[in-house]
Structure formats: structure tokens, C-alpha cells
Design an enzyme around this catalytic site. Structure first.
Site: not given
Ligand code: GRF
Length: 205
Positions: A118, A120
Site C-alpha cells: 500500500n 500512504h
Molecule cells: C494517494 O494519495 C495514496 O497515497 C492514498 O490515496 C491517494 C489516492 O490517490 N492511499 P489517487 O486515487 O491515486 O489519485
């Protein structure tokens, strides 16, 4: 001796030709999913087999369609009380599940059967856990007066944001930065590093 060397060379050659198969899970916009997919579009070693989403209206599904990547949408009951997602992942023979903005807790049956990573949008263990996602994270970072934030790429276990950390990168939070400004900096870090880390995890040369 000569024969042995040929065998070894052939083995290495065949090994590098094996395609590693990736499944991406996303719930919303999917800009990371698209960035990862574009990075691996011409890869001979990595392929995005399918993009999975719990949200039939998620923009990530449009991105997938534009990139000709198959999609799989599921609801809460199917995810937590059936094996249809597991069966699909097994059918694709997935090597790595990549969460990219996926909002639901990953159930045990996936944690046990797959390697899952994942990303974050903060420096864990700070600003993580249930309810800490998207703009809420950046708002909390700004309100707490942090001078730095960043990204954390980590393995996924059965708890929110608590799996082993693989990689972190940071960026400054400047006086006057809004949560939106911080989000933009963090997204840049995500786009730069997530594909590289995925590649490093799957291709160990
Ligand atoms: C990202 O900032 C990621 O770190 C988090 O959710 C966000 C998703 O953004 N887990 P996107 O949908 O990829 O633009």
C-alpha cells in the site's frame, strides 16, 4: 563443465522472461493506478492484469478502460463474505496486489494468500490508521504544524497502515502551505517512487 555453464545461462535467460502479474485495487480517482500502469505499459517483465474497485463510479475504472486494462468491481458483501475476488485473483495468477487509494480494510483471506503493498500519503506511523486517508491526512499534517511530510510504502497486514515499512520519502511543509499544496507535493513523490518500488519488489536482479 562447459555443459553446466550452458545450463546455468539458459536458466537465467528463461527466468528473466517470466512476466510478473500485478493487480491494482483503487476506490477513487486512480491517478496512482494510471501512473503505475503507464510506467509498465511496455515492460517485458511486469503487467497490470486487472484493476479492482469497490466503487462502480470510481474514475479509476475510466482510466483502466482507456488503457485497455480489465476491471473487476465488487460490493462489500462480495468482498468480505464470498470468494469471488480471491477466485479472480487466482485466475490471473497474481504475484503482487498493489493498493493505490483503496479505502477498505483488506480481509484476512487476501493477506494470507498474497503479497500486498500500500502507499500512504504521510510518514507512518504518524497520520495513519482508520479514517486517515486522502485530504484528511494532509489537513491533519498542516494543522499539527509539521515541517515535513511524505509517503510511506508498506506491506499490508490485517490492520490499517500497520504493515512493515518498505520505503519512505519526505518533502517540506512550508509556512502557508494549504492541505491542497501538501497533497500536490505528496502526489509527486508517489508518482516518482511507487512504480520503482513495485519493480524492485518483483524483479530482484
Ligand atoms: C494517494 O494519495 C495514496 O497515497 C492514498 O490515496 C491517494 C489516492 O490517490 N492511499 P489517487 O486515487 O491515486 O489519485
Amino acid at each position: 563443465m562447459y555443459f553446466c555453464r550452458i545450463q546455468f545461462t539458459n536458466f537465467r535467460f528463461v527466468n528473466t522472461l517470466i512476466m510478473k502479474k500485478i493487480a491494482i485495487f483503487a476506490s477513487g480517482s486512480g491517478s496512482n493506478a494510471e501512473n503505475i500502469a503507464r510506467c509498465f505499459l511496455k515492460s517485458e517483465h511486469l503487467n497490470i492484469e486487472c484493476i479492482y474497485s469497490n466503487n462502480a463510479d470510481a474514475f479509476v475504472l475510466t482510466r483502466a478502460k482507456n488503457l485497455n486494462i480489465p476491471t473487476f468491481v465488487f460490493n462489500r458483501d462480495e468482498f468480505y463474505n464470498s470468494e469471488i475476488v480471491l477466485d479472480s485473483l487466482k485466475k490471473y495468477d497474481i504475484d503482487l496486489i498493489v493498493l493505490a487509494g483503496f479505502m477498505w480494510l483488506v480481509p484476512d483471506y487476501l493477506v494470507k494468500n498474497f503479497t500486498i503493498v500500500n502507499i500512504h500519503p504521510a510518514l507512518l506511523p504518524k497520520f495513519g490508521g482508520k479514517g486517515m486517508y486522502g485530504e484528511r491526512v494532509h489537513k491533519a499534517v498542516v494543522e499539527s504544524g509539521e515541517t515535513h511530510t511524505g509517503i510511506t510504502i508498506h506491506y499490508v497486514n490485517e490492520k490499517y497502515d500497520e504493515g512493515q515499512i518498505i520505503f519512505q520519502a519526505d518533502c517540506p511543509v512550508l509556512p502557508g502551505d494549504s492541505p491542497y499544496d501538501v497533497a500536490a507535493k505528496v502526489h509527486e513523490l508517489e508518482y516518482e517512487h511507487y512504480p520503482k518500488i513495485i519493480e524492485r519488489l518483483l524483479i530482484r536482479n
